[in-house]
Design a protein around this motif. Structure first.
Motif, mmCIF file in Angstrom:
data_model
loop_
_atom_site.group_PDB
_atom_site.id
_atom_site.type_symbol
_atom_site.label_atom_id
_atom_site.label_comp_id
_atom_site.label_asym_id
_atom_site.label_seq_id
_atom_site.Cartn_x
_atom_site.Cartn_y
_atom_site.Cartn_z
ATOM 1 N N PRO A 242 -61.591 58.121 -77.632
ATOM 2 C CA PRO A 242 -60.710 58.332 -77.009
ATOM 3 C C PRO A 242 -60.575 58.970 -76.269
ATOM 4 O O PRO A 242 -61.391 60.314 -76.189
ATOM 5 C CB PRO A 242 -59.960 58.848 -78.230
ATOM 6 N N ALA A 243 -60.050 58.227 -74.915
ATOM 7 C CA ALA A 243 -60.157 58.603 -73.675
ATOM 8 C C ALA A 243 -59.404 60.559 -73.888
ATOM 9 O O ALA A 243 -59.872 61.045 -72.985
ATOM 10 C CB ALA A 243 -58.887 58.425 -72.544
ATOM 11 N N GLU A 244 -58.212 60.687 -74.476
ATOM 12 C CA GLU A 244 -58.192 62.091 -74.323
ATOM 13 C C GLU A 244 -58.831 63.189 -75.072
ATOM 14 O O GLU A 244 -58.916 64.191 -74.696
ATOM 15 C CB GLU A 244 -56.583 62.366 -74.699
ATOM 16 N N GLN A 245 -59.715 62.992 -75.877
ATOM 17 C CA GLN A 245 -60.965 63.606 -76.420
ATOM 18 C C GLN A 245 -62.514 63.208 -75.815
ATOM 19 O O GLN A 245 -62.830 64.218 -76.101
ATOM 20 C CB GLN A 245 -61.496 63.205 -77.703
ATOM 21 N N ALA A 246 -62.446 62.601 -74.743
ATOM 22 C CA ALA A 246 -63.757 62.662 -74.061
ATOM 23 C C ALA A 246 -64.238 63.595 -73.469
ATOM 24 O O ALA A 246 -65.517 63.964 -73.589
ATOM 25 C CB ALA A 246 -63.211 60.805 -73.391
ATOM 26 N N GLU A 247 -63.218 64.142 -72.621
ATOM 27 C CA GLU A 247 -63.900 66.042 -71.884
ATOM 28 C C GLU A 247 -64.901 67.054 -72.969
ATOM 29 O O GLU A 247 -65.473 67.058 -72.999
ATOM 30 C CB GLU A 247 -62.895 66.162 -71.037
ATOM 31 N N ALA A 248 -63.394 66.550 -74.025
ATOM 32 C CA ALA A 248 -64.237 67.633 -75.150
ATOM 33 C C ALA A 248 -65.713 67.333 -75.995
ATOM 34 O O ALA A 248 -67.025 68.331 -76.159
ATOM 35 C CB ALA A 248 -63.037 67.486 -75.967
ATOM 36 N N VAL A 249 -65.656 66.131 -75.887
ATOM 37 C CA VAL A 249 -67.140 65.311 -76.335
ATOM 38 C C VAL A 249 -68.317 65.770 -75.417
ATOM 39 O O VAL A 249 -69.084 65.911 -76.100
ATOM 40 C CB VAL A 249 -67.312 64.231 -76.611
ATOM 41 N N ALA A 250 -67.952 64.811 -74.436
ATOM 42 C CA ALA A 250 -68.923 65.738 -73.598
ATOM 43 C C ALA A 250 -69.494 66.896 -73.412
ATOM 44 O O ALA A 250 -70.958 66.999 -73.079
ATOM 45 C CB ALA A 250 -68.362 65.190 -72.323
ATOM 46 N N LYS A 251 -68.508 67.549 -72.707
ATOM 47 C CA LYS A 251 -69.128 68.832 -73.057
ATOM 48 C C LYS A 251 -69.796 69.647 -74.253
ATOM 49 O O LYS A 251 -71.114 70.232 -73.965
ATOM 50 C CB LYS A 251 -67.349 69.709 -72.597
ATOM 51 N N ALA A 252 -69.021 69.054 -75.534
ATOM 52 C CA ALA A 252 -70.335 69.659 -77.179
ATOM 53 C C ALA A 252 -71.401 68.412 -76.253
ATOM 54 O O ALA A 252 -72.041 69.764 -76.752
ATOM 55 C CB ALA A 252 -69.406 68.772 -77.913
ATOM 56 N N LEU A 253 -71.580 67.658 -75.932
ATOM 57 C CA LEU A 253 -73.454 66.599 -75.815
ATOM 58 C C LEU A 253 -73.755 68.080 -74.754
ATOM 59 O O LEU A 253 -74.908 67.834 -74.959
ATOM 60 C CB LEU A 253 -72.964 65.298 -75.961
ATOM 61 N N LEU A 254 -73.206 68.125 -73.502
ATOM 62 C CA LEU A 254 -73.645 69.026 -72.235
ATOM 63 C C LEU A 254 -74.126 70.477 -73.212
ATOM 64 O O LEU A 254 -75.282 70.770 -72.686
ATOM 65 C CB LEU A 254 -72.985 68.782 -71.460
ATOM 66 N N ALA A 255 -74.130 70.696 -73.869
ATOM 67 C CA ALA A 255 -74.301 72.025 -74.563
ATOM 68 C C ALA A 255 -75.323 71.566 -75.344
ATOM 69 O O ALA A 255 -76.183 73.005 -75.992
ATOM 70 C CB ALA A 255 -73.034 72.356 -75.497
ATOM 71 N N LEU A 256 -76.013 70.443 -75.583
ATOM 72 C CA LEU A 256 -76.563 70.895 -76.876
ATOM 73 C C LEU A 256 -78.045 70.835 -75.723
ATOM 74 O O LEU A 256 -78.047 70.545 -75.041
ATOM 75 C CB LEU A 256 -76.906 69.231 -77.256
ATOM 76 N N PRO A 257 -78.994 71.559 -76.624
ATOM 77 C CA PRO A 257 -80.643 71.812 -76.288
ATOM 78 C C PRO A 257 -80.996 70.450 -75.225
ATOM 79 O O PRO A 257 -81.331 69.092 -76.016
ATOM 80 C CB PRO A 257 -81.373 71.915 -76.829
ATOM 81 N N GLY A 258 -81.376 70.087 -74.454
ATOM 82 C CA GLY A 258 -82.283 69.059 -73.356
ATOM 83 C C GLY A 258 -81.378 68.164 -72.785
ATOM 84 O O GLY A 258 -81.526 67.205 -71.943
ATOM 85 N N VAL A 259 -80.276 68.375 -72.909
ATOM 86 C CA VAL A 259 -79.327 67.406 -72.520
ATOM 87 C C VAL A 259 -78.340 67.255 -70.769
ATOM 88 O O VAL A 259 -78.623 68.692 -70.995
ATOM 89 C CB VAL A 259 -78.246 67.148 -72.843
ATOM 90 N N MET A 260 -78.888 66.965 -70.192
ATOM 91 C CA MET A 260 -78.305 67.279 -68.885
ATOM 92 C C MET A 260 -77.734 65.713 -68.282
ATOM 93 O O MET A 260 -77.451 64.726 -68.771
ATOM 94 C CB MET A 260 -79.589 67.344 -68.085
ATOM 95 N N PRO A 261 -76.006 65.785 -67.108
ATOM 96 C CA PRO A 261 -75.707 65.245 -66.563
ATOM 97 C C PRO A 261 -76.663 64.391 -65.805
ATOM 98 O O PRO A 261 -77.747 64.779 -65.040
ATOM 99 C CB PRO A 261 -74.400 65.875 -65.914
ATOM 100 N N ALA A 262 -76.831 63.160 -65.947
ATOM 101 C CA ALA A 262 -77.383 62.068 -64.531
ATOM 102 C C ALA A 262 -76.328 60.707 -64.104
ATOM 103 O O ALA A 262 -75.000 60.725 -65.001
ATOM 104 C CB ALA A 262 -77.679 61.324 -65.338
ATOM 105 N N GLY A 263 -76.262 60.382 -63.010
ATOM 106 C CA GLY A 263 -75.401 59.771 -62.391
ATOM 107 C C GLY A 263 -75.886 58.280 -62.206
ATOM 108 O O GLY A 263 -77.127 58.591 -62.800
ATOM 109 N N LEU A 264 -75.053 57.501 -61.717
ATOM 110 C CA LEU A 264 -75.557 56.357 -61.121
ATOM 111 C C LEU A 264 -76.144 55.715 -60.545
ATOM 112 O O LEU A 264 -77.370 54.568 -60.840
ATOM 113 C CB LEU A 264 -74.350 55.411 -60.554
#
Lengths: 125, 366
Positions: free
Chosen positions: B201-223
Motif C-alpha cells: 500500500p502506497a502510504e506504507q511503502a517508504e517504511a517497508v523500503a527503509k526496513a529493507l534497506l536496513a537489512l545487511p547487503g541491501v543497496m538501492p539501485a536505479g533504472l
C-alpha cells in the motif's frame, strides 16, 4: 601549470607552448557515469574548432568530444584504451584525451575561465 | 518535459534522501542511479541485493467468474491453468498479431493480479476492459507501490523479516507481512537473479523500503542498473525490444504461449503467430556480441556481408560480463548463433556475432 579553459560542451583545455591538452570536465564525467570505452582520434589528424573527434561511452550513454580549438592531433592518451575509468577518477589529470599542436593562443584565451564555466554549469542545474 | 509535469512514486522523497539522480521515464520522475553509480549498483545486485523502485508499473486486479478465460482473449499465455499462488509472464496482443505489452499475471485464488508496463498501462486497461464479460471487473490499483529486491542475498535478507518467503519458489505468489505491513510478494523479478517483487500500500511503502534497506547487503539501485541487468539476462524491454510491430514468435517468446493456446489459436492476433510458427518468421530476436570494447546501442543497423539484415534494439555495456552486449532483430537467415555481423556504429562497421541469450546465466530459485 597553465590554467584550464572550458567549452560549453564540457571539454577542458590546457595550453603549454603551442600544444594544448584536452579532456572532459568533472561535471561531464559525473553526468556520464562509469566510462567503459573511448575512441580517440588518430595522431596527425587536422581538426577544426568544434569538430567531433573523440567518443566517450559510459554504461548508459555515448557522447562526442569536440576539439575546442583548431590544430593537429599530436598525441592521444593510450592509457585510456586500457583503463577508461581514469576519465572518472582523474578527469583533468590522467584522464586527458588528446593533445593538439599548432594552436592559436588567442582562441584558447577566448574560452571560458574556471569561474565562467562554474557559472555556466550552475545555470544548467 | 518539465519536472513539474512528471508523476512521482510513493518513494520519491526517499530517492531524494538517498541522493538518487532523477530522470523522466514513462511520465514518472525515476532514479536512474544513486551516488554509487550504475556499475556498482549492477555488480552489487549480482553479488548481494539491490532494491529497485518499480512503482511506476501498473498494478491491477481482475475479479469475477471467468476472469482467466476473458484475459486469454488478449494473451496466448495459458492463464486458466495457472494455480492459486502462482504467477507467469506473458504478452498482450494487438489485433494484427503484434505485442501490445508484456506483463505478469498471478492467480490469487479469488482474483488475478496483473503487473503492466508504465508506458503501456493506459492502453492495456481499456483493451482488457473491452473484452470483459458482465460479472468480471478490472480494478486498477494506483494506490500501491512496487519494490523489487533482487540478487542472491535478497531472499536470505528478506527472510529475517518474513520467514515464509524462504520456502517460496520462482514465480510463487503469496501475501506476507513485512515490517508489520501486509504485502503481496512474488518470487520473481527482471534481473536474471533470484529475488522478489513486493506490492505495498502506497502510504506504507517508504517504511517497508527503509526496513529493507536496513537489512545487511541491501543497496538501492536505479533504472540504469535495472536496464543493464535485464539486458545481460536477455529479457525484453517494451518500447525497445518489443512493440506493436513485433510478434511473440519474432521476439522469441513462443515459450510464453500455452500449449493449449497453440492448438486452439483462440487469442487476438493468433493468425499471424500461427503463420509464423508454420513457415518461420521473417526476423528473430537474438543476442548480439560486439567484438572489442565499444558498445553498439539501440537502433544500430546490423549487416551481413554489407547488406542490412536488422537492427539492434537494446545495447550497452554489461558490467558482469565485462563487455559490450546487445540484442536485436535480424533476418531469420542471419539468426543462427555465431553468425558474423557488422554493426554500423557511427559510420564504422564493428565486427560482432549472434550470441546465445542470456549473457549472464539466470539464477532463479526453481
Amino acid at each position: 601549470m597553465a590554467e584550464l579553459r572550458f567549452t560549453k560542451d564540457h571539454e577542458w583545455i590546457r595550453l603549454e607552448g603551442d600544444v594544448a591538452t584536452i579532456g572532459i570536465t568533472d561535471h561531464a564525467q559525473n553526468a556520464l557515469g562509469d566510462v567503459v570505452f573511448v575512441d580517440l582520434p588518430e595522431a596527425g589528424r587536422e581538426v577544426a574548432e568544434g569538430e567531433a573527434c573523440a567518443v566517450v561511452e559510459s554504461v548508459k550513454a555515448a557522447s562526442d568530444v569536440y576539439a575546442p580549438v583548431a590544430g593537429k592531433v599530436v598525441e592521444t592518451n593510450a592509457a585510456l584504451v586500457e583503463n577508461p575509468a581514469l576519465i572518472n577518477s582523474a578527469p583533468t589529470g590522467e584522464g586527458w584525451f588528446f593533445k593538439i599542436g599548432g594552436v592559436d593562443a588567442a582562441a584558447v584565451a577566448a574560452l571560458m575561465d574556471e569561474a565562467a564555466y562554474a557559472a555556466f554549469v550552475d545555470e544548467l542545474a | 518535459m518539465a519536472d513539474t509535469e512528471l508523476l512521482e512514486t510513493p518513494l520519491a522523497s526517499l530517492h531524494r534522501e538517498l541522493g538518487g539522480r532523477m530522470v523522466p521515464f514513462a511520465g514518472y520522475a525515476m532514479p536512474v542511479q544513486y551516488p554509487a553509480g550504475i556499475m556498482a549498483e549492477h555488480l552489487h545486485t549480482r553479488a548481494a541485493a539491490g532494491l529497485f523502485d518499480v512503482s511506476h508499473m501498473g498494478q491491477a486486479e481482475l475479479i469475477g467468474e471467468g476472469a482467466a478465460a476473458a484475459l486469454e482473449q488478449l494473451t496466448p499465455a495459458d492463464v486458466q491453468i495457472l494455480k492459486p499462488g502462482r504467477q507467469r509472464y506473458g504478452v498482450l496482443m494487438t489485433e494484427t498479431g503484434g505485442i501490445l505489452d508484456d506483463f505478469m499475471v498471478a492467480n490469487r485464488g479469488d482474483r488475478l493480479f496483473l503487473v503492466l508496463n508504465a508506458s503501456r498501462k493506459h492502453l492495456d486497461i481499456p483493451a482488457i476492459e473491452a473484452v470483459l464479460p458482465a460479472g468480471v471487473k478490472l480494478r486498477p490499483l494506483p494506490d500501491r507501490a512496487l519494490i523489487a529486491l533482487q540478487g542472491p542475498g535478497a531472499v536470505p535478507a528478506l527472510a529475517t523479516l518474513a520467514p515464509g518467503v524462504a520456502s517460496m519458489k520462482f514465480m510463487d505468489f503469496a501475501e506476507h507481512e513485512i515490517a508489520g505491513v501486509a504485502c503481496l510478494v512474488s518470487r520473481s523479478g527482471y534481473t536474471g537473479e533470484d529475488g522478489v517483487e513486493i506490492s505495498i500500500p502506497a502510504e506504507q511503502a517508504e517504511a517497508v523500503a527503509k526496513a529493507l534497506l536496513a537489512l545487511p547487503g541491501v543497496m538501492p539501485a536505479g533504472l540504469g542498473a535495472r536496464d543493464s541487468l535485464r539486458l545481460e539476462a536477455g529479457l525484453c524491454l517494451y518500447g525497445n525490444d518489443l512493440d506493436e510491430t513485433t510478434s511473440p514468435v519474432e521476439a522469441n517468446l513462443v515459450w510464453t504461449m500455452g500449449k493449449r493456446r497453440r492448438t486452439a489459436w483462440d487469442f487476438r492476433g493468433a493468425e499471424r503467430c500461427r503463420e509464423e510458427l508454420d513457415n518461420g518468421p521473417k526476423r528473430l530476436r537474438v543476442g548480439i556480441q560486439p567484438e572489442g570494447r565499444q558498445p553498439a546501442r539501440g537502433h544500430t543497423p546490423v549487416q551481413v556481408a554489407g547488406e542490412v539484415v536488422g537492427e539492434i534494439t537494446s545495447g550497452g555495456f554489461g558490467p558482469s560480463v565485462n563487455a559490450p552486449i546487445a540484442m536485436g532483430y535480424v533476418a531469420r537467415g542471419a539468426a543462427a548463433d555465431g553468425t558474423a555481423l557488422e554493426l554500423l556504429v557511427r559510420g564504422k562497421a564493428l565486427p560482432g556475432r549472434v550470441a546465445p541469450l542470456p549473457f549472464a546465466p539466470h539464477r532463479y530459485a526453481r
